[in-house]
Design a protein around this motif. Structure first.
Motif, PDB file in Angstrom:
ATOM      1  N   TYR A  18       0.799  -1.220   0.000  1.00 16.80           N
ATOM      2  CA  TYR A  18       0.000   0.000   0.000  1.00 16.80           C
ATOM      3  C   TYR A  18       0.837   1.277   0.000  1.00 16.80           C
ATOM      4  O   TYR A  18       0.285   2.363   0.188  1.00 16.80           O
ATOM      5  CB  TYR A  18      -0.942   0.006   1.202  1.00 16.80           C
ATOM      6  CG  TYR A  18      -2.035  -1.023   1.096  1.00 16.80           C
ATOM      7  CD1 TYR A  18      -3.092  -0.865   0.208  1.00 16.80           C
ATOM      8  CD2 TYR A  18      -2.000  -2.177   1.866  1.00 16.80           C
ATOM      9  CE1 TYR A  18      -4.087  -1.819   0.095  1.00 16.80           C
ATOM     10  CE2 TYR A  18      -2.987  -3.144   1.759  1.00 16.80           C
ATOM     11  CZ  TYR A  18      -4.024  -2.952   0.883  1.00 16.80           C
ATOM     12  OH  TYR A  18      -5.012  -3.903   0.787  1.00 16.80           O
TER      13      TYR A  18
ATOM     14  N   GLY B 227      -7.130  -4.156  -9.239  1.00 16.47           N
ATOM     15  CA  GLY B 227      -8.518  -4.218  -8.806  1.00 16.47           C
ATOM     16  C   GLY B 227      -9.480  -3.752  -9.887  1.00 16.47           C
ATOM     17  O   GLY B 227     -10.545  -4.353 -10.102  1.00 16.47           O
ATOM     18  N   LEU B 228      -9.125  -2.692 -10.612  1.00 16.83           N
ATOM     19  CA  LEU B 228      -9.980  -2.218 -11.701  1.00 16.83           C
ATOM     20  C   LEU B 228     -10.056  -3.240 -12.829  1.00 16.83           C
ATOM     21  O   LEU B 228     -11.118  -3.446 -13.433  1.00 16.83           O
ATOM     22  CB  LEU B 228      -9.450  -0.880 -12.227  1.00 16.83           C
ATOM     23  CG  LEU B 228      -9.575   0.321 -11.289  1.00 16.83           C
ATOM     24  CD1 LEU B 228      -8.918   1.546 -11.906  1.00 16.83           C
ATOM     25  CD2 LEU B 228     -11.047   0.603 -10.983  1.00 16.83           C
TER      26      LEU B 228
ATOM     27  N   TYR C 154       3.525   0.003  -4.117  1.00 17.30           N
ATOM     28  CA  TYR C 154       2.792  -0.583  -5.242  1.00 17.30           C
ATOM     29  C   TYR C 154       1.291  -0.309  -5.135  1.00 17.30           C
ATOM     30  O   TYR C 154       0.479  -1.106  -5.593  1.00 17.30           O
ATOM     31  CB  TYR C 154       3.029  -2.101  -5.279  1.00 17.30           C
ATOM     32  CG  TYR C 154       4.476  -2.482  -5.423  1.00 17.30           C
ATOM     33  CD1 TYR C 154       5.090  -2.471  -6.666  1.00 17.30           C
ATOM     34  CD2 TYR C 154       5.234  -2.843  -4.305  1.00 17.30           C
ATOM     35  CE1 TYR C 154       6.424  -2.812  -6.805  1.00 17.30           C
ATOM     36  CE2 TYR C 154       6.569  -3.178  -4.441  1.00 17.30           C
ATOM     37  CZ  TYR C 154       7.162  -3.166  -5.683  1.00 17.30           C
ATOM     38  OH  TYR C 154       8.479  -3.499  -5.817  1.00 17.30           O
ATOM     39  N   VAL C 155       0.909   0.807  -4.534  1.00 20.58           N
ATOM     40  CA  VAL C 155      -0.509   1.080  -4.328  1.00 20.58           C
ATOM     41  C   VAL C 155      -1.226   1.312  -5.659  1.00 20.58           C
ATOM     42  O   VAL C 155      -2.362   0.860  -5.853  1.00 20.58           O
ATOM     43  CB  VAL C 155      -0.685   2.287  -3.379  1.00 20.58           C
ATOM     44  CG1 VAL C 155      -0.031   3.537  -3.951  1.00 20.58           C
ATOM     45  CG2 VAL C 155      -2.147   2.511  -3.073  1.00 20.58           C
ATOM     46  N   PHE C 156      -0.579   1.999  -6.607  1.00 23.82           N
ATOM     47  CA  PHE C 156      -1.233   2.261  -7.893  1.00 23.82           C
ATOM     48  C   PHE C 156      -1.379   0.975  -8.708  1.00 23.82           C
ATOM     49  O   PHE C 156      -2.405   0.772  -9.370  1.00 23.82           O
ATOM     50  CB  PHE C 156      -0.440   3.300  -8.679  1.00 23.82           C
ATOM     51  CG  PHE C 156      -0.397   4.649  -8.024  1.00 23.82           C
ATOM     52  CD1 PHE C 156      -1.541   5.434  -7.938  1.00 23.82           C
ATOM     53  CD2 PHE C 156       0.768   5.135  -7.469  1.00 23.82           C
ATOM     54  CE1 PHE C 156      -1.520   6.680  -7.331  1.00 23.82           C
ATOM     55  CE2 PHE C 156       0.806   6.372  -6.852  1.00 23.82           C
ATOM     56  CZ  PHE C 156      -0.334   7.144  -6.785  1.00 23.82           C
ATOM     57  N   TYR C 157      -0.392   0.106  -8.654  1.00 18.43           N
ATOM     58  CA  TYR C 157      -0.508  -1.182  -9.342  1.00 18.43           C
ATOM     59  C   TYR C 157      -1.597  -2.041  -8.696  1.00 18.43           C
ATOM     60  O   TYR C 157      -2.320  -2.764  -9.388  1.00 18.43           O
ATOM     61  CB  TYR C 157       0.833  -1.919  -9.313  1.00 18.43           C
ATOM     62  CG  TYR C 157       1.939  -1.176 -10.005  1.00 18.43           C
ATOM     63  CD1 TYR C 157       2.028  -1.149 -11.389  1.00 18.43           C
ATOM     64  CD2 TYR C 157       2.899  -0.484  -9.258  1.00 18.43           C
ATOM     65  CE1 TYR C 157       3.050  -0.468 -12.030  1.00 18.43           C
ATOM     66  CE2 TYR C 157       3.922   0.203  -9.888  1.00 18.43           C
ATOM     67  CZ  TYR C 157       3.994   0.208 -11.271  1.00 18.43           C
ATOM     68  OH  TYR C 157       5.000   0.891 -11.899  1.00 18.43           O
ATOM     69  N   PHE C 158      -1.709  -1.940  -7.383  1.00 20.33           N
ATOM     70  CA  PHE C 158      -2.747  -2.694  -6.676  1.00 20.33           C
ATOM     71  C   PHE C 158      -4.136  -2.213  -7.085  1.00 20.33           C
ATOM     72  O   PHE C 158      -5.041  -3.015  -7.347  1.00 20.33           O
ATOM     73  CB  PHE C 158      -2.538  -2.541  -5.168  1.00 20.33           C
ATOM     74  CG  PHE C 158      -3.524  -3.300  -4.338  1.00 20.33           C
ATOM     75  CD1 PHE C 158      -3.410  -4.663  -4.178  1.00 20.33           C
ATOM     76  CD2 PHE C 158      -4.571  -2.637  -3.718  1.00 20.33           C
ATOM     77  CE1 PHE C 158      -4.318  -5.368  -3.407  1.00 20.33           C
ATOM     78  CE2 PHE C 158      -5.480  -3.327  -2.953  1.00 20.33           C
ATOM     79  CZ  PHE C 158      -5.355  -4.695  -2.794  1.00 20.33           C
ATOM     80  N   GLN C 159      -4.327  -0.902  -7.163  1.00 20.53           N
ATOM     81  CA  GLN C 159      -5.615  -0.356  -7.593  1.00 20.53           C
ATOM     82  C   GLN C 159      -5.895  -0.684  -9.048  1.00 20.53           C
ATOM     83  O   GLN C 159      -7.044  -0.971  -9.420  1.00 20.53           O
ATOM     84  CB  GLN C 159      -5.639   1.150  -7.362  1.00 20.53           C
ATOM     85  CG  GLN C 159      -5.617   1.557  -5.905  1.00 20.53           C
ATOM     86  CD  GLN C 159      -5.629   3.056  -5.719  1.00 20.53           C
ATOM     87  OE1 GLN C 159      -5.492   3.808  -6.688  1.00 20.53           O
ATOM     88  NE2 GLN C 159      -5.787   3.505  -4.482  1.00 20.53           N
ATOM     89  N   LEU C 160      -4.858  -0.658  -9.895  1.00 22.53           N
ATOM     90  CA  LEU C 160      -5.039  -1.012 -11.294  1.00 22.53           C
ATOM     91  C   LEU C 160      -5.456  -2.473 -11.437  1.00 22.53           C
ATOM     92  O   LEU C 160      -6.335  -2.803 -12.258  1.00 22.53           O
ATOM     93  CB  LEU C 160      -3.740  -0.756 -12.059  1.00 22.53           C
ATOM     94  CG  LEU C 160      -3.760  -1.071 -13.565  1.00 22.53           C
ATOM     95  CD1 LEU C 160      -4.796  -0.214 -14.280  1.00 22.53           C
ATOM     96  CD2 LEU C 160      -2.380  -0.842 -14.171  1.00 22.53           C
TER      97      LEU C 160
END
Length: 206
Positions: free
Chosen positions: A144, A155-156, A147-153
């Motif tokens: 978090y 999820g999308l 790699y928070v942006f990769y994690f959200q990507l």
């Protein structure tokens, strides 16, 4: 032999035996149960390695959701397994040939595998300090923050795949009522509520 080594051999042996029984069992329900047993013992191995988060995910997600879903599908669907096995003998030679090719490739890859000593000495990037943190806390801090942006990507992407699967498999069936979201959102108070004047001691015809 120490207790840790004894538990390792126990979990590893049961995991390998369960994995073999998954493909060797003739009953598909028993195969799913052996798969659950293999997942539980693999979770035990993760706990011994200090990766309690992976062990928890393996039990909660794979045992509690995926494997149980497989079990429900196998038990609820009336599948004629005798009919499925009719073409086994016919496709056995080509299947054995493909399996032999994959086995040869695996043997060649494992036999010629070499590890560069420099890769073991130099890490790929700076590692965050995990002193005083559990495995779950350290993984959450890295996931978090770095790699928070990769994690959200991710999820999308999964959300889009789920919506696409629902849209592609949704079919109209005769006699089954379906909701029309546009019509429901367009309803007003005048269209949703009807006021009637009912005479005394008389019913209302619906």
């Amino acid at each position: 032999m120490s207790a840790a080594a004894a538990f390792f051999y126990l979990f590893a042996g049961v995991t390998v035996a369960s994995g073999f029984m998954v493909i060797a069992s003739r009953n598909p329900v028993a195969s799913v149960l052996y798969l659950i047993l293999a997942f539980v013992n693999a979770a035990g191995l993760f706990v011994m390695m200090g990766a309690e988060f992976l062990a928890m995910i393996l039990v909660v997600v794979y045992v509690g959701a995926v494997a149980v879903l497989f079990l429900f599908v196998v038990m609820m669907l009336d599948v004629d397994f005798a009919q499925l096995r009719q073409g086994f003998q016919r496709y056995l030679p080509i299947g054995a040939l493909i399996g032999a090719v994959f086995l040869i490739e695996l043997v060649l890859v494992v036999g010629t595998w070499n590890i560069d000593p420099d890769l073991l000495q130099a890490p790929l990037g700076p590692l965050a300090s995990t002193e005083g943190l559990t495995n779950t806390q350290a993984l959450g801090r890295v996931l978090y923050t770095d790699y928070v942006f990769y994690f959200q990507l991710a999820g999308l992407i999964l959300l889009t795949a789920m919506i696409g699967a629902i849209v592609l498999t949704l079919r109209d069936r005769p006699g089954v009522k379906r909701q029309n979201i546009a019509v429901q959102n367009a309803r007003t108070q005048a269209a949703a509520v009807e006021t009637r004047k009912v005479p005394s001691r008389q019913g209302v015809e619906v």
